[in-house]
Every structure is written in C-alpha cells, then in structure tokens.
Design a protein around this motif. Structure first.
Motif, PDB file in Angstrom:
ATOM      1  N   ARG A   1       0.815  -1.207   0.000  1.00  0.00           N
ATOM      2  CA  ARG A   1       0.000   0.000   0.000  1.00  0.00           C
ATOM      3  C   ARG A   1       0.855   1.265   0.000  1.00  0.00           C
ATOM      4  O   ARG A   1       0.382   2.347   0.330  1.00  0.00           O
ATOM      5  CB  ARG A   1      -0.937  -0.004   1.204  1.00  0.00           C
ATOM      6  CG  ARG A   1      -1.976  -1.121   1.129  1.00  0.00           C
ATOM      7  CD  ARG A   1      -2.477  -1.547   2.492  1.00  0.00           C
ATOM      8  NE  ARG A   1      -3.541  -2.521   2.393  1.00  0.00           N
ATOM      9  CZ  ARG A   1      -3.359  -3.812   2.151  1.00  0.00           C
ATOM     10  NH1 ARG A   1      -2.130  -4.288   1.974  1.00  0.00           N
ATOM     11  NH2 ARG A   1      -4.374  -4.635   2.070  1.00  0.00           N
TER      12      ARG A   1
ATOM     13  N   ARG B   1      -5.316  -1.900   9.244  1.00  0.00           N
ATOM     14  CA  ARG B   1      -6.639  -2.528   9.441  1.00  0.00           C
ATOM     15  C   ARG B   1      -7.063  -3.301   8.209  1.00  0.00           C
ATOM     16  O   ARG B   1      -7.484  -4.463   8.294  1.00  0.00           O
ATOM     17  CB  ARG B   1      -7.663  -1.444   9.754  1.00  0.00           C
ATOM     18  CG  ARG B   1      -9.097  -1.931   9.927  1.00  0.00           C
ATOM     19  CD  ARG B   1     -10.073  -0.785   9.697  1.00  0.00           C
ATOM     20  NE  ARG B   1     -10.062  -0.324   8.303  1.00  0.00           N
ATOM     21  CZ  ARG B   1     -10.651   0.799   7.881  1.00  0.00           C
ATOM     22  NH1 ARG B   1     -11.239   1.591   8.752  1.00  0.00           N
ATOM     23  NH2 ARG B   1     -10.611   1.123   6.604  1.00  0.00           N
ATOM     24  N   ASP B   2      -6.977  -2.670   7.033  1.00  0.00           N
ATOM     25  CA  ASP B   2      -7.387  -3.333   5.802  1.00  0.00           C
ATOM     26  C   ASP B   2      -6.546  -4.582   5.553  1.00  0.00           C
ATOM     27  O   ASP B   2      -7.072  -5.628   5.141  1.00  0.00           O
ATOM     28  CB  ASP B   2      -7.259  -2.376   4.616  1.00  0.00           C
ATOM     29  CG  ASP B   2      -8.233  -1.212   4.692  1.00  0.00           C
ATOM     30  OD1 ASP B   2      -9.138  -1.259   5.549  1.00  0.00           O
ATOM     31  OD2 ASP B   2      -8.093  -0.261   3.895  1.00  0.00           O
TER      32      ASP B   2
ATOM     33  N   TYR C   1      -2.299  -3.957  13.612  1.00  0.00           N
ATOM     34  CA  TYR C   1      -3.436  -3.032  13.508  1.00  0.00           C
ATOM     35  C   TYR C   1      -3.831  -2.489  14.872  1.00  0.00           C
ATOM     36  O   TYR C   1      -4.043  -1.270  15.047  1.00  0.00           O
ATOM     37  CB  TYR C   1      -4.617  -3.749  12.846  1.00  0.00           C
ATOM     38  CG  TYR C   1      -5.972  -3.236  13.250  1.00  0.00           C
ATOM     39  CD1 TYR C   1      -6.397  -1.954  12.900  1.00  0.00           C
ATOM     40  CD2 TYR C   1      -6.848  -4.035  13.987  1.00  0.00           C
ATOM     41  CE1 TYR C   1      -7.647  -1.471  13.281  1.00  0.00           C
ATOM     42  CE2 TYR C   1      -8.099  -3.570  14.368  1.00  0.00           C
ATOM     43  CZ  TYR C   1      -8.491  -2.294  14.025  1.00  0.00           C
ATOM     44  OH  TYR C   1      -9.720  -1.829  14.402  1.00  0.00           O
TER      45      TYR C   1
ATOM     46  N   ILE D   1     -13.734  -2.444   2.768  1.00  0.00           N
ATOM     47  CA  ILE D   1     -12.797  -3.506   2.397  1.00  0.00           C
ATOM     48  C   ILE D   1     -12.869  -3.759   0.895  1.00  0.00           C
ATOM     49  O   ILE D   1     -11.841  -3.994   0.237  1.00  0.00           O
ATOM     50  CB  ILE D   1     -13.099  -4.793   3.189  1.00  0.00           C
ATOM     51  CG1 ILE D   1     -12.959  -4.519   4.692  1.00  0.00           C
ATOM     52  CG2 ILE D   1     -12.152  -5.923   2.772  1.00  0.00           C
ATOM     53  CD1 ILE D   1     -11.598  -4.000   5.104  1.00  0.00           C
TER      54      ILE D   1
ATOM     55  N   ALA E   1     -10.907  -1.017  -0.634  1.00  0.00           N
ATOM     56  CA  ALA E   1      -9.462  -1.220  -0.463  1.00  0.00           C
ATOM     57  C   ALA E   1      -8.943  -2.231  -1.476  1.00  0.00           C
ATOM     58  O   ALA E   1      -7.847  -2.079  -2.024  1.00  0.00           O
ATOM     59  CB  ALA E   1      -9.177  -1.698   0.960  1.00  0.00           C
TER      60      ALA E   1
END
Length: 318
Positions: free
Chosen positions: A145, A157-158, A216, A244, A247
């Motif tokens: 990412r 988190r994702d 996370y 989600i 993402a």
C-alpha cells in the motif's frame, strides 16, 4: 431498512396472507436465514402472488394456489423474463415460490405441486477466480500500500481483514463480526465465527494473520471495548464491508489484478491453495463452513482427476 410485515400489502386472500407471514417467521427463526435472505424470499413471493392475482382475476386463495398447473407457472416465468430478469434471478424467484409451496404443503394447505414440476432456466456455470499465492501475499502485505495517503492504522486494518479472508478462508461478514475480545492474539490461535444458516465453526489462525491483527491494534487510535467490533471505521463505529471492497479495488490497480480479484476471491484462493498443497477436501469443507462438498469442489476449481483421487483416498467403499 426492511419493511415491517404489518405494513406490507400482500396481493392475496386473507388465508394466503396469514400463511405468508407464518412462512417468513419460519425462515427467520427455524431456518435461521439472514434478514436480507428473508427479505429477498418474501419479495420474490410477493411478485409471484401479484402476478397470480392478475392471471387468475382475483386475489389468490390457498385453494387457488393448490390448483395451479404447469401452464400457470410458465406464464409467471415468461412474464418475469419480459421484465428483464436474468436466468439466475428467475431461478431465485422460482426457488422462493417453491419454498413457500413446500411450507404450505407441510402445514396441510396443499401447496402448489406445479412449481416443482417445472424445470428452471439453465444457469451458466461461473467458477470462482482465485488469484495466485504470490499475489495473495502481496494483497495482505501492508508494504503493497506504499503511496496510499490514508492513515497508517487504516492501512494496517485493511491488511488485517484481508489476511483473515485469505489466511482463514473467512467471509467478509464473518471477519467483521469478530469482537475485540475474540481477536486471535497473545497466544490465541483460532477464531470461532457464525456463517450462513447460523452454523458456527472454529478456524485456526496462522501466526502471520495474528501478527497482522496485532499490528493493527497497536496503531488503532480508538479504544476498543471487549464486546465491541474488532475492526472499526475512521469514526470508531463498526467497519462497513464496502470499505474492504474499496481497499481491494485500489490494490487491483496497484498490483495489476483483474476485476475478478475481489475480497471473496481471497476465500476461493485460500481453499484452492490448500488443496493444491495436498489439503484434504473434507477438511477444507469444514474450514469454509460449507454444508455440501459439491460447493467446496466449485470453490477449489477441482478437476475431475483430482476429485477422483480424493474420493479414492477417503471413501470407505473406494
């Protein structure tokens, strides 16, 4: 928001209306279908009853439904087809009407046997599209990412949620239903989730998934209550599945994945990669929470030779 039963104007006689409400209650409380499934079934049967009211010239009674013939059912399917329904939607509409009919029959109201005599439209077989193991690892890696301007805790988190989908074979709803106290960290190596039909199962959690969740939690700025959601949105409330999905859409562009690389494809990939490495089909079925082995076969893209080999190795009569 689901419309209250009392507010629904049902195009049918009083005896059918009463049976309809009993049937929806049966779906919700005895068969334990999700609220969305109950709503979809109810909506399809309302379309069926509305058509029959025009077809018969009066609100249908239980006697009318029991007296329907194959021609009546074909007329209903033809009308729905002209309204633009796909073959899959037609099958769902027919399945809902059949469910209502079986309920009527079990409760001494005769049912509509013509519904079971009609063959539904053929459906194109659509196989899931798992992604490669290498790409799946990139999807759950926070480093993939790089350049994303969202907060670090959101990226972590994702990654943690997607790690649960690929590392444990969970559905999005199952992953997001976990509470803070159920987090598989600090030596806890399994999670228990409730899947479709209210069926609970316990799934082992590999260390890399547990580490993603710990990362996370270290970054999350919100104070998570033990009984509250493990994964939260930017305002501290329950995380929406759409976040989600979004993402994953961003990762598709960054990693050059196809449009079929959805969060649910990670669940397919989990099963396919386990089988490719010698996993037992029956064990994979338990991990996925499938009631039917044939569903697991579709998930794992098992070819005929592989399925025969598994059958020969596991079936007592093989």
């Amino acid at each position: 928001m689901t419309e209250p039963l009392d507010a629904i104007i049902l195009p049918a006689a009083a005896d059918v209306q009463a049976a309809y409400r009993e049937w929806l209650s049966h779906l919700a409380h005895e068969r334990r279908l999700s609220p969305k499934s109950v709503e979809a079934y109810g909506r399809d049967v309302r379309f069926f009853l509305r058509f029959m009211m025009g077809h018969l010239g009066a609100p249908p009674t239980l006697v009318d439904l029991a007296g329907l013939g194959p021609r009546d059912v074909r007329a209903f399917l033809a009308r729905r087809r002209t309204e633009g329904l796909s073959s899959r939607s037609l099958m769902r509409a027919l399945a809902a009407a059949r469910s209502f009919s079986r309920f009527l029959e079990r409760n001494g109201h005769g049912g509509a046997s013509a519904l079971t005599a009609i063959r539904g439209p053929k459906l194109p077989r659509s196989l899931p599209k798992p992604i490669s193991a290498a790409l799946a690892r990139q999807v759950v890696d926070v480093d993939s990412r790089a350049g994303d301007e969202r907060p670090d805790w959101v990226l972590a988190r994702d990654a943690a949620v997607l790690a649960l989908l690929y590392g444990c074979g969970l559905r999005i709803a199952e992953a997001l239903s976990l509470t803070r106290e159920e987090a598989p960290i600090e030596g806890r190596r399994a999670v228990t989730v409730t899947g479709k039909g209210g069926k609970a199962r316990t799934v082992p959690v590999i260390p890399v998934v547990g580490q993603a969740i710990e990362d996370y939690l270290k970054l999350c700025p919100w104070s998570l209550k033990p009984g509250g959601p493990l994964f939260v949105g930017t305002r501290g409330g329950p995380l929406s599945p759409r976040m989600i999905q979004r993402a994953m859409e961003q990762l598709r562009g960054a990693l050059g994945l196809s449009d079929t690389a959805t969060p649910h494809a990670l669940r397919h990939s989990f099963a396919t990669h386990l089988l490719a490495r010698g996993g037992d089909l029956r064990s994979i079925q338990e991990l996925l929470g499938h009631s039917s082995l044939s569903t697991t076969q579709i998930y794992t893209e098992v070819d005929a030779d592989r399925l025969l080999a598994v059958h020969a190795a596991t079936h007592p009569r093989a």
